[in-house]
Design a protein around this motif. Structure first.
Motif, PDB file in Angstrom:
ATOM      1  N   HIS A 267       0.801  -1.240   0.000  1.00  0.00           N
ATOM      2  CA  HIS A 267       0.000   0.000   0.000  1.00  0.00           C
ATOM      3  C   HIS A 267       0.832   1.286   0.000  1.00  0.00           C
ATOM      4  O   HIS A 267       0.827   2.049   0.992  1.00  0.00           O
ATOM      5  CB  HIS A 267      -0.994   0.021   1.166  1.00  0.00           C
ATOM      6  CG  HIS A 267      -0.496  -0.620   2.435  1.00  0.00           C
ATOM      7  ND1 HIS A 267       0.479  -0.065   3.228  1.00  0.00           N
ATOM      8  CD2 HIS A 267      -0.852  -1.782   3.035  1.00  0.00           C
ATOM      9  CE1 HIS A 267       0.697  -0.847   4.271  1.00  0.00           C
ATOM     10  NE2 HIS A 267      -0.098  -1.899   4.175  1.00  0.00           N
ATOM     11  N   GLU A 290       2.607  -2.866  -4.806  1.00  0.00           N
ATOM     12  CA  GLU A 290       1.151  -2.937  -4.911  1.00  0.00           C
ATOM     13  C   GLU A 290       0.653  -1.710  -5.682  1.00  0.00           C
ATOM     14  O   GLU A 290       0.938  -0.577  -5.307  1.00  0.00           O
ATOM     15  CB  GLU A 290       0.499  -2.986  -3.524  1.00  0.00           C
ATOM     16  CG  GLU A 290       0.599  -4.339  -2.865  1.00  0.00           C
ATOM     17  CD  GLU A 290      -0.342  -4.472  -1.681  1.00  0.00           C
ATOM     18  OE1 GLU A 290      -0.987  -5.526  -1.561  1.00  0.00           O
ATOM     19  OE2 GLU A 290      -0.424  -3.532  -0.870  1.00  0.00           O
ATOM     20  N   TYR A 292      -2.629  -2.322  -7.711  1.00  0.00           N
ATOM     21  CA  TYR A 292      -4.048  -2.582  -7.957  1.00  0.00           C
ATOM     22  C   TYR A 292      -4.838  -2.680  -6.665  1.00  0.00           C
ATOM     23  O   TYR A 292      -4.416  -3.305  -5.695  1.00  0.00           O
ATOM     24  CB  TYR A 292      -4.203  -3.877  -8.761  1.00  0.00           C
ATOM     25  CG  TYR A 292      -3.488  -3.832 -10.083  1.00  0.00           C
ATOM     26  CD1 TYR A 292      -3.946  -3.028 -11.130  1.00  0.00           C
ATOM     27  CD2 TYR A 292      -2.322  -4.559 -10.292  1.00  0.00           C
ATOM     28  CE1 TYR A 292      -3.285  -2.966 -12.346  1.00  0.00           C
ATOM     29  CE2 TYR A 292      -1.641  -4.508 -11.503  1.00  0.00           C
ATOM     30  CZ  TYR A 292      -2.129  -3.709 -12.520  1.00  0.00           C
ATOM     31  OH  TYR A 292      -1.459  -3.645 -13.718  1.00  0.00           O
ATOM     32  N   ARG A 293      -6.006  -2.020  -6.670  1.00  0.00           N
ATOM     33  CA  ARG A 293      -6.929  -2.041  -5.540  1.00  0.00           C
ATOM     34  C   ARG A 293      -8.320  -2.361  -6.080  1.00  0.00           C
ATOM     35  O   ARG A 293      -8.503  -2.585  -7.276  1.00  0.00           O
ATOM     36  CB  ARG A 293      -6.942  -0.689  -4.832  1.00  0.00           C
ATOM     37  CG  ARG A 293      -5.558  -0.182  -4.451  1.00  0.00           C
ATOM     38  CD  ARG A 293      -5.624   1.104  -3.646  1.00  0.00           C
ATOM     39  NE  ARG A 293      -6.255   2.210  -4.360  1.00  0.00           N
ATOM     40  CZ  ARG A 293      -6.244   3.460  -3.953  1.00  0.00           C
ATOM     41  NH1 ARG A 293      -5.647   3.773  -2.809  1.00  0.00           N
ATOM     42  NH2 ARG A 293      -6.824   4.416  -4.641  1.00  0.00           N
ATOM     43  N   GLY A 314      -1.246  -6.612  -6.532  1.00  0.00           N
ATOM     44  CA  GLY A 314      -2.266  -6.051  -5.660  1.00  0.00           C
ATOM     45  C   GLY A 314      -2.959  -7.156  -4.889  1.00  0.00           C
ATOM     46  O   GLY A 314      -2.831  -8.342  -5.221  1.00  0.00           O
TER      47      GLY A 314
END
Length: 419
Positions: A267, A290, A292-293, A314
């Motif tokens: 994050h 990371e 992608y969320r 992600g």
């Protein structure tokens, strides 16, 4: 006229349908072979015998057109999650997850239970850990901040496990010290929280984190909910904030690689100085970040990953709080190309780590060196050949050849340990 109109609409629909590219086809084949390791595929043909490494039920999915869902970031109650590893795996299965990385904070103690639970559902577990570290910029005008670095290992786990565990143990010890400092600050703020309450919420043997203290604050009636506890008191540099004994972020990245892991910055959007952190850690050997969320790509971080040659990944970062708005397991969509890039990078690292573990055992046959190989799986009592087959069931034929398995098999068979 109506028929012609419908025909045109059909043609339009067909023209909009995206065709799979050769690259995507290769990626899909590779990922499916890795996930299911069906006979003749990426994992060889011995996997079905060793259910703890690759459950035989997984082979039922091998020819399924269903999407192969990975979740590369999740937590159990061995750190600050709410669910046991078994319950976490069951929930992931119900959400359609085929591959789950358990990445508890500063501990891998939940991995064996997760692996055992996954064998019931035809899932694969990627042994992982989210390591707390401290980034200190070289320039005097920059401030230090805590960063979290994800580590991903092969089904056999890290090589040089004792070295990794020594670091994680030190961080966990620092968590106890930090938690007591936070409680002391809360007492000064006239918000007393009993240590016994925090320890009970964290659970036996679990190093307490800020989330456990926040839950204790809610229970004591000092705040309405966890969000308020963080927003008013426990946020970074907040009135009740305290630091632990985190190692340097660069050291963590280097240790992950030296113990056979893939490292990823977790994050990054939560950092104060993401550009500086990403630049420094990529120089130290960071593998991924990371990006992608649940809402898609985090703005700007895809470009930063490209600029530093980092793999984009992600995950849900699922904790099981049961609160509205929490990302569900499997809710972060990763394209087959993304998964392919992640696995293609990871496999050589994991392969070399396993080779080192096996050669170390061949040179130093002992219960402790054997434990380092089968730490995360309960293998049946087998001879050296079957043990070797089990440990390498997730490798492709080419990878097995590159490891020179015949030579390793010969070395292992010479030990009375297996007779």
């Amino acid at each position: 006229m109506g028929n012609n109109s419908r025909s045109k609409n059909k043609c339009k629909g067909k023209s909009k349908k995206r065709k799979i590219t050769v690259e995507q086809s290769v990626a899909l084949s590779y990922v499916r072979d890795w996930v299911f390791a069906s006979s003749g595929g990426g994992g060889g043909g011995s996997a079905a015998v060793f259910d703890d490494f690759l459950p035989s039920q997984a082979l039922n999915f091998a020819s399924s057109p269903a999407q192969v869902v990975f979740d590369l970031h999740s937590h159990s109650n061995h750190s600050d999650g709410y669910l046991s590893p078994s319950a976490l795996v069951e929930r992931a299965y119900k959400q359609g997850v085929k591959v789950l990385a358990l990445t508890d904070h500063d501990t891998m103690n939940g991995i064996p239970e997760a692996v055992e639970a996954a064998s019931k559902y035809g899932m694969r577990i990627i042994p992982g850990v989210e390591i707390s570290a401290l980034f200190s910029p070289s320039r005097a005008n920059g401030s230090s901040e805590v960063v979290h670095i994800l580590a991903y290992y092969s089904p056999c786990g890290p090589s040089r496990h004792d070295e990794l565990e020594c670091l994680l143990s030190s961080i966990r010890d620092g968590r106890y010290h930090r938690a007591k400092n936070i409680l002391a600050k809360l007492t000064k703020l006239k918000l007393p929280v009993k240590w016994e309450c925090v320890a009970e919420i964290a659970g036996e043997g679990v190093a307490p984190g800020r989330l456990h203290i926040a839950r204790a604050m809610v229970k004591a009636g000092h705040v309405e909910d966890i969000r308020q506890a963080f927003n008013k008191y426990l946020y970074d540099d907040g009135p009740a904030y305290a630091v632990g004994s985190e190692p340097s972020a660069e050291k963590v990245v280097e240790l992950i690689r030296s113990t056979g892991g893939v490292s990823a910055l977790a994050h990054p959007w939560s950092l104060k100085n993401p550009v500086g952190v990403i630049s420094a850690l990529s120089d130290a050997g960071l593998d991924a970040i990371e990006v992608y969320r649940t809402d898609g790509k985090a703005a700007g971080f895809s470009e930063l990953a490209d600029a530093h040659g980092l793999i984009k990944i992600g995950g849900s970062d699922f904790h099981g709080k049961g609160k509205k708005g929490e990302a569900e397991l499997g809710s972060v969509t990763l394209s087959v190309t993304t998964l392919y890039n992640f696995l293609k990078m990871g496999q050589p690292i994991w392969c070399n780590a396993l080779k080192d573990m096996l050669l170390n055992f061949a040179d130093n046959p002992s219960d402790s060196s054997l434990e380092s190989i089968i730490r995360f799986a309960k293998l049946k009592e087998q001879g050296c050949c079957n043990l070797l087959d089990a440990c390498t069931s997730w490798l492709s034929d080419d990878e097995k050849k590159s490891m020179n398995l015949d030579e390793i098999r010969r070395k292992l068979s010479g030990h009375s340990f297996f007779r």
